[in-house]
Design an enzyme around this catalytic site. Sequence first.
Site, mmCIF file in Angstrom:
data_model
loop_
_atom_site.group_PDB
_atom_site.id
_atom_site.type_symbol
_atom_site.label_atom_id
_atom_site.label_comp_id
_atom_site.label_asym_id
_atom_site.label_seq_id
_atom_site.Cartn_x
_atom_site.Cartn_y
_atom_site.Cartn_z
ATOM 1 C CB ALA A 1 -0.926 -0.004 1.212
ATOM 2 C CG LEU B 1 -2.891 -5.538 -15.169
ATOM 3 C CD1 LEU B 1 -3.634 -6.402 -14.145
ATOM 4 C CD2 LEU B 1 -3.682 -5.481 -16.472
ATOM 5 C CE LYS C 1 -3.010 -6.693 -9.687
ATOM 6 N NZ LYS C 1 -1.996 -7.190 -8.750
ATOM 7 C CD GLU D 1 -0.193 -13.636 -10.609
ATOM 8 O OE1 GLU D 1 -0.060 -13.327 -11.818
ATOM 9 O OE2 GLU D 1 0.155 -12.885 -9.690
ATOM 10 C CE LYS E 1 -2.829 -3.511 -7.253
ATOM 11 N NZ LYS E 1 -1.565 -3.075 -6.712
HETATM 12 P P1 NAD Z 1 0.321 -5.466 -10.628
HETATM 13 O O1 NAD Z 1 0.616 -6.589 -9.695
HETATM 14 O O2 NAD Z 1 -0.387 -4.306 -10.071
HETATM 15 O O3 NAD Z 1 -0.503 -5.997 -11.896
HETATM 16 C C1 NAD Z 1 0.001 -6.822 -12.920
HETATM 17 C C2 NAD Z 1 0.101 -8.245 -12.499
HETATM 18 O O4 NAD Z 1 -1.142 -8.702 -12.026
HETATM 19 C C3 NAD Z 1 0.396 -9.212 -13.621
HETATM 20 O O5 NAD Z 1 1.752 -9.214 -13.940
HETATM 21 C C4 NAD Z 1 -0.070 -10.509 -13.031
HETATM 22 O O6 NAD Z 1 0.997 -11.110 -12.345
HETATM 23 C C5 NAD Z 1 -1.082 -10.098 -12.003
HETATM 24 N N1 NAD Z 1 -2.421 -10.674 -12.173
HETATM 25 C C6 NAD Z 1 -3.089 -11.332 -11.187
HETATM 26 N N2 NAD Z 1 -4.274 -11.753 -11.602
HETATM 27 C C7 NAD Z 1 -4.385 -11.378 -12.915
HETATM 28 C C8 NAD Z 1 -5.401 -11.542 -13.879
HETATM 29 N N3 NAD Z 1 -6.551 -12.158 -13.593
HETATM 30 N N4 NAD Z 1 -5.199 -11.029 -15.114
HETATM 31 C C9 NAD Z 1 -4.053 -10.374 -15.403
HETATM 32 N N5 NAD Z 1 -3.038 -10.187 -14.513
HETATM 33 C C10 NAD Z 1 -3.212 -10.678 -13.280
HETATM 34 O O7 NAD Z 1 1.579 -4.978 -11.313
HETATM 35 P P2 NAD Z 1 3.099 -5.187 -11.062
HETATM 36 O O8 NAD Z 1 3.722 -4.315 -12.060
HETATM 37 O O9 NAD Z 1 3.475 -6.620 -10.992
HETATM 38 O O10 NAD Z 1 3.396 -4.690 -9.612
HETATM 39 C C11 NAD Z 1 2.921 -3.605 -9.063
HETATM 40 C C12 NAD Z 1 2.436 -3.993 -7.692
HETATM 41 O O11 NAD Z 1 3.444 -4.771 -7.001
HETATM 42 C C13 NAD Z 1 2.236 -2.738 -6.921
HETATM 43 O O12 NAD Z 1 0.897 -2.356 -7.013
HETATM 44 C C14 NAD Z 1 2.723 -3.089 -5.525
HETATM 45 O O13 NAD Z 1 1.600 -3.396 -4.745
HETATM 46 C C15 NAD Z 1 3.608 -4.274 -5.722
HETATM 47 N N6 NAD Z 1 4.994 -3.854 -5.484
HETATM 48 C C16 NAD Z 1 5.355 -3.726 -4.207
HETATM 49 C C17 NAD Z 1 6.644 -3.316 -3.908
HETATM 50 C C18 NAD Z 1 7.042 -3.208 -2.466
HETATM 51 O O14 NAD Z 1 8.153 -2.774 -2.190
HETATM 52 N N7 NAD Z 1 6.183 -3.576 -1.529
HETATM 53 C C19 NAD Z 1 7.559 -3.021 -4.927
HETATM 54 C C20 NAD Z 1 7.136 -3.165 -6.242
HETATM 55 C C21 NAD Z 1 5.856 -3.578 -6.525
#
Ligand code: NAD
Length: 335
Positions: free
Chosen positions: A34, A83, A116, A174, A318
């Site tokens: 978050a 996304l 998700k 996933e 989200k």
């Molecule tokens: P994301 O997780 O917001 O969205 C893309 C991902 O969603 C896809 O790659 C896939 O793995 C997943 N997904 C799950 N269900 C799906 C479905 N039904 N259809 C399509 N995709 C699906 O994007 P991201 O670029 O992987 O990461 C961003 C998120 O990761 C951030 O919102 C954050 O919460 C987290 N993050 C956290 C840190 C941290 O330090 N805590 C660092 C980087 C990223």
Amino acid sequence: MSTPTQADVEQLQQQLNQYSYHYYVLDDPCVPDAEYDRLFRQLQVWEQQHPEWVRPDSPTQRVGEKPLGQFAQVAHSVPMLSLDNAFAAEDFTAFCKRMADRLDFAGDFAFCCEPKLDGLAVSIRYQHGLLVQAATRGDGSTGEDITSNIRTIRAIPLRLQGSDWPEVLEVRGEVFMPLAGFERMNDAARLKGDKVFANPRNAAAGSLRQLDPKVTAARPLMFYAYGLGEVQDSAGQLDAESHHQRLQQLKGWGFPVCPEIERVQGAAAVLAYYQQVAERRASLPYEIDGVVVKVDSLAQQRALGFVARAPRWAIAFKFPAQEQLTALLDVEFQV
Ligand code: NAD
């Protein structure tokens, strides 16, 4: 801070890149999601105010991180994207309006709504019906070759069912760890005095990126398919016209697809789905952090296309951090 300097923007870009490295490469996040999302949105706002300060390595312009190099690298011929996010009903309404304007479309979109899943995106390649390669998303263009590890997951077919599949089929989805398995694994680790995993996403990522596939084989991993990468289909086997139909076709070839997925008509039905899933979130057997909403028509998807790091036809809606969720569920959405 309402008027950032260029140094503020650069500092935030670097800070988020550092967080990303810990999250994606080391599987060891240093801030809660978050907090990462809040800072990411802050950066998006600043970069909209000052497009001249957007650098190509800004986290808003890229997906994930480059792999570390322990595994062989796999180039994705169709990039694995991220996304865009919606955090409130207004963000979702704005997403619908952007699409309607772009397509000059006045009707109600049909949407495919999916939980998700909080795991790891993978791409699994089949040639003539046989699993030949599997890779992580990595930075979207290059991932890690995790074929031996993916082959240990029983839910993933090594050979496709039937015979009506394209000659090359990359299935994307996933890999995640269901909660029951996660608890069992951590209980066993505690008994032995070993390190426990922070959460199921972390456990899934750590389990999949093991150099020894025997370790992966002992981990309770599951897979749900949600899309496609490269396809070579000279006989026209892939004849679905909607994303939902495509998922049914994937099911027929032997892939597990999340049973909570629903096709709905119009934005109000999406918000009802979101609310319904949010209410049941705690009783689902796996962790989710929102719902993914995709325009169902493949023709509309093609017409909408992509921006730098995400498709224009999908959004991750989200859930708020758990403590804000109860308050949200009391509010009636207005579209
Ligand atoms: P994301 O997780 O917001 O969205 C893309 C991902 O969603 C896809 O790659 C896939 O793995 C997943 N997904 C799950 N269900 C799906 C479905 N039904 N259809 C399509 N995709 C699906 O994007 P991201 O670029 O992987 O990461 C961003 C998120 O990761 C951030 O919102 C954050 O919460 C987290 N993050 C956290 C840190 C941290 O330090 N805590 C660092 C980087 C990223």
